[in-house]
Design an enzyme around this catalytic site. Structure first.
Site, PDB file in Angstrom:
ATOM      1  CB  ALA A  76      -0.907  -0.015   1.220  1.00  0.00           C
ATOM      2  N   GLY A  78       0.808   3.596  -2.007  1.00  0.00           N
ATOM      3  CA  GLY A  78      -0.019   4.790  -2.191  1.00  0.00           C
ATOM      4  C   GLY A  78       0.528   5.755  -3.219  1.00  0.00           C
ATOM      5  CB  CYS A 136      -3.862   2.681  -8.056  1.00  0.00           C
ATOM      6  SG  CYS A 136      -3.129   2.525  -6.427  1.00  0.00           S
ATOM      7  CG  ASN A 198      -2.490  -2.157 -10.703  1.00  0.00           C
ATOM      8  OD1 ASN A 198      -1.880  -2.442  -9.665  1.00  0.00           O
ATOM      9  ND2 ASN A 198      -2.412  -0.984 -11.275  1.00  0.00           N
ATOM     10  N   GLY A 249       1.724 -10.224 -13.823  1.00  0.00           N
ATOM     11  CA  GLY A 249       1.124 -10.774 -12.610  1.00  0.00           C
ATOM     12  C   GLY A 249       1.818 -12.070 -12.264  1.00  0.00           C
ATOM     13  N   GLY A 271       7.268  -7.981 -12.267  1.00  0.00           N
ATOM     14  CA  GLY A 271       7.035  -7.055 -11.157  1.00  0.00           C
ATOM     15  C   GLY A 271       7.715  -7.478  -9.876  1.00  0.00           C
TER      16      GLY A 271
HETATM   17  C1  LIG Z   1       5.561  -2.200  -4.531  1.00  0.00           C
HETATM   18  C2  LIG Z   1       4.663  -2.086  -5.733  1.00  0.00           C
HETATM   19  C3  LIG Z   1       4.405  -0.841  -6.296  1.00  0.00           C
HETATM   20  C4  LIG Z   1       3.581  -0.723  -7.411  1.00  0.00           C
HETATM   21  N1  LIG Z   1       3.352   0.511  -7.955  1.00  0.00           N
HETATM   22  C5  LIG Z   1       2.582   0.635  -9.077  1.00  0.00           C
HETATM   23  C6  LIG Z   1       2.401   1.901  -9.709  1.00  0.00           C
HETATM   24  O1  LIG Z   1       2.955   2.927  -9.292  1.00  0.00           O
HETATM   25  N2  LIG Z   1       1.575   1.953 -10.807  1.00  0.00           N
HETATM   26  C7  LIG Z   1       0.972   0.824 -11.320  1.00  0.00           C
HETATM   27  O2  LIG Z   1       0.254   0.919 -12.317  1.00  0.00           O
HETATM   28  N3  LIG Z   1       1.168  -0.391 -10.763  1.00  0.00           N
HETATM   29  C8  LIG Z   1       1.943  -0.513  -9.659  1.00  0.00           C
HETATM   30  N4  LIG Z   1       2.153  -1.758  -9.102  1.00  0.00           N
HETATM   31  C9  LIG Z   1       1.546  -2.946  -9.720  1.00  0.00           C
HETATM   32  C10 LIG Z   1       2.548  -3.689 -10.611  1.00  0.00           C
HETATM   33  O3  LIG Z   1       3.004  -2.862 -11.657  1.00  0.00           O
HETATM   34  C11 LIG Z   1       1.938  -4.983 -11.214  1.00  0.00           C
HETATM   35  O4  LIG Z   1       0.801  -4.645 -11.983  1.00  0.00           O
HETATM   36  C12 LIG Z   1       1.517  -5.985 -10.160  1.00  0.00           C
HETATM   37  O5  LIG Z   1       2.420  -5.988  -9.063  1.00  0.00           O
HETATM   38  C13 LIG Z   1       1.397  -7.413 -10.717  1.00  0.00           C
HETATM   39  O6  LIG Z   1       2.629  -7.903 -11.184  1.00  0.00           O
HETATM   40  P1  LIG Z   1       3.626  -8.824 -10.271  1.00  0.00           P
HETATM   41  O7  LIG Z   1       2.764  -9.886  -9.645  1.00  0.00           O
HETATM   42  O8  LIG Z   1       4.652  -9.364 -11.211  1.00  0.00           O
HETATM   43  O9  LIG Z   1       4.193  -7.919  -9.226  1.00  0.00           O
HETATM   44  C14 LIG Z   1       2.980  -1.887  -7.982  1.00  0.00           C
HETATM   45  C15 LIG Z   1       3.262  -3.147  -7.409  1.00  0.00           C
HETATM   46  C16 LIG Z   1       4.091  -3.269  -6.316  1.00  0.00           C
HETATM   47  C17 LIG Z   1       4.372  -4.637  -5.754  1.00  0.00           C
END
Ligand SMILES: Cc1cc2nc3c(=O)[nH]c(=O)nc-3n(C[C@H](O)[C@H](O)[C@H](O)COP(=O)(O)O)c2cc1C
Length: 309
Positions: A76, A78, A136, A198, A249, A271
């Site tokens: 979170a 934010g 988000c 996301n 994801g 990610g």
């Molecule tokens: C710490 C963190 C920060 C993130 N910040 C953003 C962000 O600023 N904008 C956004 O669109 N997604 C954000 N995400 C979502 C990731 O870009 C991604 O969509 C999501 O984590 C799923 O991919 P993953 O399972 O490989 O992490 C964030 C995810 C994490 C874990």
């Protein structure tokens, strides 16, 4: 920078963003690129997607704002960021020096803010595309409504479309009943590509204190736990639109990335795995190439959307 020649064509085109391979990073998990530059050769990535940027600087949430959970991570943060000007001044000079497309993830608290931030980012030299975070789940005002409401999603994508000539990539929320409806809306409103998914909303509780672990109480779940959900949504979205898809994801290796490509993604984003093993992106590139060789394919394009059902 020396890139070894290969018999396999790994390049992909996201309607205007030419990537040398289909692997990029997921916004918020790779900082602004610079933070990882000592350990990852940025020019071996297909593109860099930076952390979300808004019109004005934003502090994000109180800590604690990240916790490891079985199968992944709850965050979170934010959307903490230095704002459009801070981003352009602090991070773009470094990114411009590298031969890799830069995609800026953009968000706002109102339609006007999305449009204004997108317009301003479009004037920043070296920005190659915009990924529009309509999904988000952490900000109580603004963001949450856009990605889960058909009318709001259409409105914000349309406004951003009018504000930029750059390739525009709405990033869809998984927190909807039918993702194909939102994929279709994005295409109708002029998106050049879409990205998904996301994070999914989640919560962790400290049973000794009986308090939520995150100061924000709830957070977004990412990592291996969400991978099957994401693959299914990319597959559904791919059937609904013709524009390219960036699938993400829970990617941890080439196999989990290849699933997205077979499901219909043109590119993939790594990610949460960047936190556990920063070499994941480059391992995925090598693994995809090995897979294509093993299956007698000459290009990654041949693999996109080849699911047999
Ligand atoms: C710490 C963190 C920060 C993130 N910040 C953003 C962000 O600023 N904008 C956004 O669109 N997604 C954000 N995400 C979502 C990731 O870009 C991604 O969509 C999501 O984590 C799923 O991919 P993953 O399972 O490989 O992490 C964030 C995810 C994490 C874990």
């Amino acid at each position: 920078m020396n890139h070894e020649p290969s018999a396999i064509d790994l390049s992909v085109d996201l309607n205007g963003i030419e990537m040398r391979n289909p692997v990029t990073v997921a916004s918020g998990t790779f900082g602004y690129g610079q933070e990882y530059a000592d350990i990852v050769d940025l020019e071996k990535l297909g593109a860099i997607v930076v952390k979300g940027v808004s019109l004005e600087p934003w502090d994000g949430n109180q800590t604690p704002r990240m916790v490891e959970v079985p199968g992944g991570l709850l965050n979170a943060i934010g959307l903490q960021n230095p704002g459009v000007d801070g981003f352009a001044e602090t991070y773009m000079p470094f990114l411009r020096k590298h031969d890799v497309p830069v995609i800026v993830n953009v968000w706002g608290k109102s339609v006007d803010e999305y449009a204004e931030a997108s317009a301003r980012l479009s004037d920043v030299e070296g920005v190659d595309g915009l990924e529009v975070n309509i999904s988000c789940p952490n900000i109580k005002e603004g963001g949450i409504a856009f990605g889960t409401d058909e009318k709001m999603a259409a409105e914000v994508i349309s406004a951003v479309r009018k504000s930029t000539k750059l390739p525009m990539i709405p990033k869809l929320s998984p927190n909807v009943t039918d993702i194909s409806i939102f994929a279709h809306i994005a295409e109708e409103e002029g998106a050049d590509a879409i990205s998904l998914i996301n994070t999914l909303p989640g919560m962790a509780i400290d049973i000794e204190t009986r308090k939520p672990v995150l100061a924000n109480v709830v957070g977004g779940l990412s990592g291996p736990a969400i991978h099957p959900v994401a693959v299914k949504m990319v597959w559904q979205a791919a059937q609904a639109v013709k524009i390219p898809i960036i699938g993400m994801g829970g990617i941890t290796d080439a196999a989990t990335a290849i699933e997205f490509i077979i499901a219909g993604a043109t590119a993939v984003a790594v990610g949460t795995a960047n936190f556990t093993d920063p070499a994941t992106c480059l391992n995925v590139v090598v693994g995809i190439e090995e897979y294509l060789l093993r299956h007698g394919m000459k290009s990654v394009a041949e693999l996109v959307g080849t699911l047999e059902v």
